[in-house]
Design an enzyme around this catalytic site. Structure first.
Site, short mmCIF file in Angstrom:
data_model
loop_
_atom_site.label_atom_id
_atom_site.label_comp_id
_atom_site.label_asym_id
_atom_site.label_seq_id
_atom_site.Cartn_x
_atom_site.Cartn_y
_atom_site.Cartn_z
N ARG A 43 0.83 -1.20 0.00
CA ARG A 43 0.00 0.00 0.00
C ARG A 43 0.87 1.26 0.00
O ARG A 43 0.53 2.26 -0.61
CB ARG A 43 -0.93 -0.01 1.21
CG ARG A 43 -2.11 -0.98 1.07
CD ARG A 43 -3.15 -0.70 2.13
NE ARG A 43 -2.63 -0.98 3.47
CZ ARG A 43 -2.71 -2.15 4.08
NH1 ARG A 43 -3.26 -3.18 3.44
NH2 ARG A 43 -2.24 -2.31 5.30
N GLU B 5 0.47 24.45 -7.51
CA GLU B 5 0.03 24.13 -8.86
C GLU B 5 -0.65 22.76 -8.90
O GLU B 5 -1.65 22.57 -9.61
CB GLU B 5 1.22 24.16 -9.82
CG GLU B 5 0.84 23.97 -11.28
CD GLU B 5 -0.07 25.06 -11.80
OE1 GLU B 5 -1.09 24.71 -12.45
OE2 GLU B 5 0.22 26.24 -11.58
N GLU C 117 -9.33 21.96 -10.24
CA GLU C 117 -9.93 22.08 -11.57
C GLU C 117 -10.56 20.76 -12.01
O GLU C 117 -11.66 20.75 -12.58
CB GLU C 117 -8.88 22.52 -12.58
CG GLU C 117 -8.44 23.97 -12.43
CD GLU C 117 -7.44 24.37 -13.49
OE1 GLU C 117 -6.92 23.46 -14.19
OE2 GLU C 117 -7.18 25.57 -13.63
#
Length: 234
Positions: A6, A66, A73
């Protein structure tokens, strides 16, 4: 074993996120390029440990912002495919976070590199004055960069075939102008400009460029070379 798998999956997913942002986000590619340039400059100027840490934290802050903006978005586009004022607010706010991080990086870079760039630039200017060939290469690089930017604004898909301005003409006339400044010989300069004119003529006759695009390239090449030689060696 399961927890280790994991953990590796988490690292792989994180790497996939960075790769996706680099592939799809132009600003992320710009940030990465500037980050590499800043780290190279840090090595060249031999920054102290504290200064290097400040630069690294600022770079990480911009990249993280960013990535956050890209994630916001994607989520907004998923839940609100159609335009909605709240979706716009979410995107604008995430973009503002990137802007704030970039401003912080600029401020840090200014204070970190300011005292080190001045002596380096002075030595570089002295070298340029001793060897005009360096000025010529800088002029050629700047001419091509401005030409590519001009073509990108006109959405040209092949930067070497057509479009405003003609980069071939710009480079040819930039070289001709540089030859004039280097030799100060009227005959050599005249021959250089005649050859540049032949290059420009071939682009028009071949149907690759219009006369206006060639003239724009010629003006660009002459202007860049003349300004650089006047400023650096004047």
């Amino acid at each position: 074993m399961g927890s280790r798998r994991r953990l590796t999956d988490s690292f792989r997913c994180a790497a996939d996120g960075v790769v996706h942002a680099l592939r799809t986000q132009r600003n992320m590619r710009v940030h990465f390029a500037l980050a590499v340039a800043a780290l190279v400059a840090a090595l060249l100027f031999q920054l102290s440990t504290v200064e290097l840490a400040l630069v690294f934290v600022s770079i990480s802050f911009v990249i993280a912002a960013e990535l956050f903006n890209t994630a916001v978005e994607a989520v907004v586009d998923l839940v609100s495919p159609q335009y909605h004022p709240l979706a716009r607010i979410a995107k604008d706010t995430a973009a503002a976070a990137v802007l704030l991080a970039a401003i912080n990086a600029l401020v840090v870079g200014y204070f970190v590199f300011l005292g080190k760039i001045d002596p380096w630039m002075l030595r570089g200017l002295q070298e340029l004055r001793r060897d005009p060939v360096y000025v010529t290469f800088i002029a050629l690089g700047l001419t091509m960069a401005v030409g590519f930017i001009g073509k990108s604004r006109h959405r040209v898909y092949n930067y070497f075939q057509g479009g405003m301005p003609s980069i071939h003409a710009a480079v040819a006339f930039c070289l001709a102008t540089a030859i004039g400044y280097i030799t100060w010989n009227g005959m050599a300069t005249l021959l250089a400009f005649l050859l540049a004119g032949l290059v420009a003529q071939s682009r028009v006759e071949g149907g690759i460029h219009t006369l206006g695009e060639v003239v724009a390239g010629a003006v660009l090449g002459v202007a860049v070379a003349a300004v650089l030689f006047s400023l650096i060696q004047g």
